[in-house]
Design a protein around this motif. Structure first.
Motif, PDB file in Angstrom:
ATOM      1  N   ALA A 104      83.844  80.886  38.043  1.00  0.00           N
ATOM      2  CA  ALA A 104      82.806  81.672  38.691  1.00  0.00           C
ATOM      3  C   ALA A 104      82.150  80.833  39.784  1.00  0.00           C
ATOM      4  CB  ALA A 104      81.759  82.104  37.671  1.00  0.00           C
ATOM      5  N   GLY A 105      81.948  81.422  40.956  1.00  0.00           N
ATOM      6  CA  GLY A 105      81.326  80.719  42.063  1.00  0.00           C
ATOM      7  C   GLY A 105      82.257  79.823  42.853  1.00  0.00           C
ATOM      8  N   ALA A 106      83.529  79.717  42.447  1.00  0.00           N
ATOM      9  CA  ALA A 106      84.472  78.833  43.127  1.00  0.00           C
ATOM     10  C   ALA A 106      84.677  79.272  44.578  1.00  0.00           C
ATOM     11  CB  ALA A 106      85.816  78.814  42.398  1.00  0.00           C
ATOM     12  N   LYS A 107      84.772  78.310  45.467  1.00  0.00           N
ATOM     13  CA  LYS A 107      85.037  78.580  46.877  1.00  0.00           C
ATOM     14  C   LYS A 107      86.535  78.801  47.044  1.00  0.00           C
ATOM     15  CE  LYS A 107      84.476  76.263  51.348  1.00  0.00           C
ATOM     16  NZ  LYS A 107      83.942  75.030  51.955  1.00  0.00           N
ATOM     17  N   VAL A 108      86.895  79.881  47.732  1.00  0.00           N
ATOM     18  CA  VAL A 108      88.306  80.170  47.992  1.00  0.00           C
ATOM     19  C   VAL A 108      88.506  80.438  49.479  1.00  0.00           C
ATOM     20  CG1 VAL A 108      88.855  81.032  45.679  1.00  0.00           C
ATOM     21  CG2 VAL A 108      88.021  82.624  47.410  1.00  0.00           C
ATOM     22  N   PHE A 109      89.681  80.100  49.956  1.00  0.00           N
ATOM     23  CA  PHE A 109      90.086  80.347  51.333  1.00  0.00           C
ATOM     24  C   PHE A 109      91.010  81.558  51.322  1.00  0.00           C
ATOM     25  CE2 PHE A 109      89.240  75.893  50.674  1.00  0.00           C
ATOM     26  CZ  PHE A 109      88.373  75.600  51.707  1.00  0.00           C
ATOM     27  N   VAL A 110      90.809  82.485  52.257  1.00  0.00           N
ATOM     28  CA  VAL A 110      91.556  83.750  52.259  1.00  0.00           C
ATOM     29  C   VAL A 110      92.403  83.803  53.535  1.00  0.00           C
ATOM     30  CG1 VAL A 110      91.378  86.249  52.019  1.00  0.00           C
ATOM     31  CG2 VAL A 110      89.595  84.784  51.056  1.00  0.00           C
ATOM     32  N   PRO A 111      93.693  83.369  53.471  1.00  0.00           N
ATOM     33  CA  PRO A 111      94.526  83.371  54.670  1.00  0.00           C
ATOM     34  C   PRO A 111      95.177  84.715  54.980  1.00  0.00           C
ATOM     35  CG  PRO A 111      95.719  82.370  52.876  1.00  0.00           C
ATOM     36  CD  PRO A 111      94.343  82.692  52.352  1.00  0.00           C
ATOM     37  N   GLY A 112      95.206  85.628  54.016  1.00  0.00           N
ATOM     38  CA  GLY A 112      95.879  86.906  54.259  1.00  0.00           C
ATOM     39  C   GLY A 112      95.597  87.897  53.158  1.00  0.00           C
ATOM     40  N   GLY A 113      96.194  89.071  53.311  1.00  0.00           N
ATOM     41  CA  GLY A 113      95.992  90.111  52.312  1.00  0.00           C
ATOM     42  C   GLY A 113      96.975  91.239  52.524  1.00  0.00           C
ATOM     43  N   PHE A 114      96.823  92.278  51.751  1.00  0.00           N
ATOM     44  CA  PHE A 114      97.724  93.416  51.796  1.00  0.00           C
ATOM     45  C   PHE A 114      97.015  94.567  52.509  1.00  0.00           C
ATOM     46  CE2 PHE A 114      98.780  90.823  48.128  1.00  0.00           C
ATOM     47  CZ  PHE A 114     100.117  90.569  48.379  1.00  0.00           C
ATOM     48  N   GLY A 115      97.153  94.603  53.839  1.00  0.00           N
ATOM     49  CA  GLY A 115      96.456  95.578  54.662  1.00  0.00           C
ATOM     50  C   GLY A 115      96.871  97.008  54.396  1.00  0.00           C
ATOM     51  N   GLY A 116      98.094  97.237  53.982  1.00  0.00           N
ATOM     52  CA  GLY A 116      98.562  98.590  53.695  1.00  0.00           C
ATOM     53  C   GLY A 116      97.825  99.221  52.530  1.00  0.00           C
ATOM     54  N   MET A 117      97.229  98.400  51.691  1.00  0.00           N
ATOM     55  CA  MET A 117      96.463  98.887  50.544  1.00  0.00           C
ATOM     56  C   MET A 117      94.960  98.792  50.822  1.00  0.00           C
ATOM     57  SD  MET A 117      98.822  97.106  47.544  1.00  0.00           S
ATOM     58  CE  MET A 117      97.414  96.389  46.837  1.00  0.00           C
ATOM     59  N   GLY A 118      94.568  98.645  52.077  1.00  0.00           N
ATOM     60  CA  GLY A 118      93.150  98.541  52.416  1.00  0.00           C
ATOM     61  C   GLY A 118      92.543  97.231  51.973  1.00  0.00           C
ATOM     62  N   PHE A 119      93.359  96.209  51.856  1.00  0.00           N
ATOM     63  CA  PHE A 119      92.921  94.880  51.416  1.00  0.00           C
ATOM     64  C   PHE A 119      92.251  94.915  50.055  1.00  0.00           C
ATOM     65  CE2 PHE A 119      93.055  94.321  56.092  1.00  0.00           C
ATOM     66  CZ  PHE A 119      94.048  93.368  56.129  1.00  0.00           C
ATOM     67  N   GLU A 120      92.743  95.777  49.161  1.00  0.00           N
ATOM     68  CA  GLU A 120      92.256  95.749  47.780  1.00  0.00           C
ATOM     69  C   GLU A 120      92.622  94.418  47.136  1.00  0.00           C
ATOM     70  OE1 GLU A 120      93.632  99.055  45.517  1.00  0.00           O
ATOM     71  OE2 GLU A 120      92.702 100.514  46.850  1.00  0.00           O
ATOM     72  N   SER A 121      93.788  93.874  47.525  1.00  0.00           N
ATOM     73  CA  SER A 121      94.207  92.558  47.054  1.00  0.00           C
ATOM     74  C   SER A 121      94.333  91.633  48.261  1.00  0.00           C
ATOM     75  CB  SER A 121      95.558  92.632  46.343  1.00  0.00           C
ATOM     76  OG  SER A 121      95.446  93.337  45.148  1.00  0.00           O
ATOM     77  N   VAL A 122      93.902  90.399  48.071  1.00  0.00           N
ATOM     78  CA  VAL A 122      94.013  89.388  49.114  1.00  0.00           C
ATOM     79  C   VAL A 122      94.633  88.136  48.518  1.00  0.00           C
ATOM     80  CG1 VAL A 122      92.097  90.249  50.530  1.00  0.00           C
ATOM     81  CG2 VAL A 122      91.639  88.606  48.708  1.00  0.00           C
ATOM     82  N   THR A 123      95.168  87.297  49.397  1.00  0.00           N
ATOM     83  CA  THR A 123      95.726  86.016  48.986  1.00  0.00           C
ATOM     84  C   THR A 123      94.647  84.961  49.127  1.00  0.00           C
ATOM     85  OG1 THR A 123      97.872  86.729  49.812  1.00  0.00           O
ATOM     86  CG2 THR A 123      97.585  84.379  49.414  1.00  0.00           C
ATOM     87  N   VAL A 124      94.435  84.172  48.080  1.00  0.00           N
ATOM     88  CA  VAL A 124      93.412  83.132  48.130  1.00  0.00           C
ATOM     89  C   VAL A 124      94.016  81.772  47.795  1.00  0.00           C
ATOM     90  CG1 VAL A 124      91.553  84.723  47.516  1.00  0.00           C
ATOM     91  CG2 VAL A 124      92.663  83.392  45.722  1.00  0.00           C
ATOM     92  N   ILE A 125      93.371  80.742  48.326  1.00  0.00           N
ATOM     93  CA  ILE A 125      93.686  79.357  47.982  1.00  0.00           C
ATOM     94  C   ILE A 125      92.419  78.782  47.373  1.00  0.00           C
ATOM     95  CG2 ILE A 125      94.274  77.072  48.872  1.00  0.00           C
ATOM     96  CD1 ILE A 125      95.717  78.551  51.196  1.00  0.00           C
TER      97      ILE A 125
END
Length: 190
Positions: free
Chosen positions: A32-53
């Motif tokens: 909880a509270g962890a910092k994540v970097f978001v380089p991309g996501g699934f735009g076809g789904m309205g960015f309901e899911s994103v890729t995080v590091i």
């Protein structure tokens, strides 16, 4: 490695879990509270899911994972210099954010403006309050964008001056679950 503009967010403090919507801290592999970097996501789904590091909850190493965007809060854009993050961005298998002819890695002002617009759209999502128990059981109230307050005072139609107090139990970024908090005047006089 050259720095890259990335969307940065934090994992929500508590999210509803299971049928009872009991609060659970963080996500399966992220604290909880962890910092994540978001380089991309699934735009076809309205960015309901994103890729995080982010840093793994148990092993403390950086790793890449797909998560639901509703469990992330405090969206912002930062110029990232950390070599380990940049290496995962360069080697990762994901759909990077793109704006017109601009794809990551891109240090153009247009790419940064596109990321800021996207981060702002994630941050501006309306929060819905679901009320549990009490006289307003089952009602939903739209709170608007931002963080859900710790407590709500809900006016009753019969007595608009008086309100019923609800305390926040869990919040996942889009839906906040509130439990009825009876006061002394709500209890039967004996």
């Amino acid at each position: 490695m050259d720095p890259v503009w990335l969307i940065v967010a934090n994992v929500c403090r508590a999210r509803p879990y299971g049928e009872s919507h009991a609060p659970k801290a963080g996500l399966r592999w992220l604290n909880a509270g962890a910092k994540v970097f978001v380089p991309g996501g699934f735009g076809g789904m309205g960015f309901e899911s994103v890729t995080v590091i982010g840093r793994h909850r148990l092993q403390r190493r950086l790793f890449m994972q797909h998560v639901q965007s509703r469990y992330l809060v405090s969206w912002r854009v930062k110029l990232v210099y950390q070599p380990a993050v940049l290496r995962l961005v360069a080697e990762g298998d994901y759909d990077p954010f793109a704006y017109g002819d601009h794809r990551m890695p891109d240090d153009s002002p247009e790419y940064r403006a596109g990321l800021e617009k996207l981060a702002g759209s994630f941050a501006a999502r309306e929060v819905t309050a679901r009320l549990v128990a009490g006289p307003c059981d089952g009602e939903e109230i739209t709170l608007g964008p931002g963080e859900a307050p710790a407590q709500l005072l809900v006016p009753l139609q019969a007595h608009p001056v008086d309100g019923v107090r609800y305390l926040r139990r869990a919040w996942d970024g889009e839906v906040a679950y509130y439990d009825h908090a009876p006061s002394e005047r709500d209890s039967p006089q004996g």
